[in-house]
Each structure stands twice: as C-alpha cells, then as structure tokens.
Write an enzyme that holds these catalytic residues in place. Structure first.
Site, short mmCIF file in Angstrom:
data_model
loop_
_atom_site.label_atom_id
_atom_site.label_comp_id
_atom_site.label_asym_id
_atom_site.label_seq_id
_atom_site.Cartn_x
_atom_site.Cartn_y
_atom_site.Cartn_z
CB SER A 151 15.98 11.55 -7.06
OG SER A 151 17.11 10.74 -7.33
CB THR A 186 14.37 6.54 -4.51
OG1 THR A 186 13.35 7.25 -3.82
CG2 THR A 186 15.05 5.60 -3.54
CB THR A 190 15.18 8.60 -1.32
OG1 THR A 190 14.34 9.40 -2.15
CG2 THR A 190 14.53 8.51 0.05
NE ARG A 242 6.84 10.70 2.15
CZ ARG A 242 7.53 10.08 1.21
NH1 ARG A 242 8.84 10.23 1.14
NH2 ARG A 242 6.93 9.28 0.34
CB VAL A 243 9.81 8.61 7.39
CG1 VAL A 243 10.69 7.41 7.05
CG2 VAL A 243 10.52 9.53 8.38
CB THR A 293 12.51 4.04 -6.99
OG1 THR A 293 12.09 3.44 -8.23
CG2 THR A 293 13.97 3.72 -6.76
N GLY A 294 9.79 5.08 -6.09
CA GLY A 294 8.40 5.44 -6.35
C GLY A 294 7.67 5.81 -5.07
N1 GLY Z 1 10.46 5.94 -2.47
C1 GLY Z 1 10.94 7.14 -1.94
C2 GLY Z 1 9.97 7.83 -1.07
O1 GLY Z 1 8.78 7.66 -1.21
O2 GLY Z 1 10.40 8.58 -0.23
#
Ligand code: GLY
Length: 368
Positions: free
Chosen positions: A87, A218, A236, A246-247, A269-270
C-alpha cells in the site's frame, strides 16, 4: 441507516482519556491556556492498522526526546521500505501502466510547517521527500518529475519500486481487464485477485468496481509528545491500477492530513476522492477545536462523506457508500481515536510504550 459506536473502541477511548488527560478531564474544549495544556500529556503515537511498527518506532524516538515529525516519519519509513506492504513505498501497487506513483504529506505542529509530494516515482520513502520540501523549499507541494528531480538533489536514490509480487498482481489485473484486448486471460478465468488477508489491520481498503477488487491502502501516523507538540504524516501508493497522474488525498494538506499544534493531528486512509471533497482531516481538527473528542470528530467527518456520496456507482443498495474511509486523530491532551464508515477497521496505537491495535468506531455494520 444504522449508526454504531464500537464498544471496544469506546472502552479503550475512555481508558486513554483517563490515562492521558491527567487533571484535565475528557473532551474539554481546547481553548484553555497553553500553559495548562502543556502539562501532564502522556505521549501517544497513532496510525492506521498497518502501522504497528510505525507507532512503536515513533513512540520510542519521542521518548528519547526526538522531534515529533522525525518520529512519525521514521515510523512510516519502516512500512515504506517493507516490500511486503503493497500500500505504500517499495512494493506499493502500481498504476494502470505498471508504474508506482507515490503521494505523501507531512505537517510539523510547532513550526506550523507543511510539505508534500505527489505522483513521485522511484523513491522508496516519499515521506522523507515531503519533509525535505517542508524544510528546504518555500513551497508546500511538488509533483511528478519536478518532485523526483528535487528528491535526487536532496540525495534520495531513484530505484525500481516494483517487486516480483506487485508486478505479478499488476499483470494479473491487466489480464482481466478485457476479453477482447491483446492480453492473455489468467489461467483461472474469473478468479479474483485476493485482497490482503488482514485488510482491516493493514489499513488497506477494498473497493469493488467493474474491474474487480481494487486495493486502496495507505499509512497515516500522528503523534503528540509530553509537551503537547504534534506532528503527522500520510504516505501511500494510492489506489491500485489508478489512471496515471491520479492524486489522492494523502498529499493534500487538509484532506489526507492536518495538524494544528493548538488542537491536534488527524489523517486518513481509504477512498481519497471522498476525503478530498470533504476536506476531511481539516474538518476533524475543526470539530476537535470546538470541543469534540477525537472519535466523535472522526465520526462527524465520516457523516459528511456519506452526505457527499451522491453517485449511484458509489452507493450500495441501502444508499450507503460502497467504499471505506478511515480517520485517525489525536488531540493536544493525548486523547486519541479512530473511526471508519464500515465496521471491522482497526488502528495502531502506542502509549506508555505499549503498542496495540484497537477497534475503530464506525457508522455502519458490515453485512447490515
Ligand atoms: N487514501 C489514499 C488514496 O486514495 O490515494
């Protein structure tokens, strides 16, 4: 819609409050004199479920007098360098093109400093680069090639971040993308790439989508020391198989991380898109500023995520998010808590030298 608080978490939270807030009482608004607040704080490090070694390391460094930011960054470095944690960092699952792109942010409470990197390729420890951005530039966020050039200038080595395992999972995913493209199907058609065995513990979140199970992990780690000084870090590899460029929320100050040395520290996280849209970690800090406990503040921010989830593709049959978001928060008194949209999540915590996992509070029970 049912909403429940984890009893284990509640019990642990009360225990933590009682132990950490000596003479201060629990959940009192954080508007008191700093002279009062800076006494009697029991140091705490809190992290996502995959952060047992991180909280252990952070707590140990703080106990030796180390700065809170150094402590949490050293803590997550252990996980970033771990090839078996898919992750973050080395071994993190790659994007659509098979390239590992990393996001990270740091905030240092006492100096009010912030630094971040996004779409950083080839550096095992993006959290250290984020800290370098904070300490060595007049900027807060560097991205892509510029972030990598900066990292190299600061002495970070560029390496291949794919491991045999993460490459294999990417190839398996690519092969399942379509039965009309040029990629051969896997040997067992229809087989789903198994999620982590202990997703809740590792902080990895699973998002079911048209193309199968997509890991989304993450690590976030926050800490408060005996002086009541706070810092936090989130790092992450983001959503597995993401569109290049993508960020997520992790490098966005106020979304995946926020620290206010007068109040507390929070990270997430998530599903990052949901956290960005709701300015998640910042809203947790603002709720704590107005007197909410860390756990209640996390739950309040999660309710906002639910409200903002209007897309049918992101809702289950009951209209609830079909993804998870987790928040982890600690306040200036050393009170801490974690919460998730869905039950079953856990977070790592170290106080008094004892590292353990505790159940996160939650809004919805899985299977309900
Ligand atoms: N929470 C990590 C992401 O969506 O990149």
């Amino acid at each position: 819609m049912r909403e429940r608080r984890s009893t284990t978490s509640r019990r642990n939270f009360l225990r933590a409050s009682a132990g950490a807030a000596v003479g201060l009482g629990a959940a009192r608004p954080l508007r008191g004199s700093p002279a009062v607040l800076r006494s009697g704080v029991a140091p705490v490090a809190i992290a996502s479920g995959n952060g047992m070694e991180a909280v252990d390391t952070a707590f140990r460094l703080m106990s030796g007098g180390g700065d809170t930011l150094d402590a949490v960054v050293e803590g997550v470095n252990v996980v970033e360098r771990d090839p078996d944690d898919t992750s973050v960092g080395f071994g993190g699952l790659p994007n659509l093109d098979g390239v590992v792109q990393l996001d990270s942010s740091v905030m240092h409470g006492p100096s009010r400093g912030a630094g971040a990197v996004a779409c950083l390729e080839g550096i095992k420890t993006p959290s250290r680069v984020a800290a370098d951005v904070m300490r060595h530039t007049d900027h807060v966020l560097l991205v892509g090639k510029g972030a990598q050039r900066f990292a190299v200038s600061m002495g970070h080595a560029v390496e291949d971040l794919l491991t045999d395992g993460s490459r294999r999972r990417w190839i398996e995913w690519r092969a399942k993308m379509s039965d009309t493209d040029d990629y051969l199907a896997p040997e067992s058609p229809g087989r789903r790439i198994p999620p982590f065995e202990d997703d809740a513990d590792r902080g990895a979140e699973i998002l079911d989508s048209h193309d199968g199970v997509r890991p989304q992990g993450t690590i976030n780690c926050n800490a408060v020391n005996r002086d009541g000084d706070l810092s936090g870090v989130t790092t992450t590899s983001g959503l597995a198989w993401k569109i290049p460029g993508r960020v997520g929320d992790s490098p966005i100050v106020g979304a995946g991380l926020y620290v206010d040395n007068d109040v507390g520290a929070c990270g997430s996280t998530g599903r990052g898109e949901a956290v960005i849209k709701t300015c998640g970690s910042h809203s947790v800090i603002e709720s704590m500023r107005s007197g909410m406990s860390p756990t209640d503040a996390c739950l309040e921010a999660l309710r906002r995520v639910v409200t903002f989830t209007t897309e049918a593709r992101l809702r289950d049959a009951g209209g609830r998010p079909n993804f998870n978001v987790n928040y982890y928060a600690v306040n200036k008194r050393g009170e801490y808590g974690g919460a998730a949209i869905w039950s079953g999540a856990r977070f790592a915590v170290c106080s008094d030298g004892e590292s353990r996992r505790e159940d996160s509070a939650y809004l919805f029970e899985r299977g309900s």
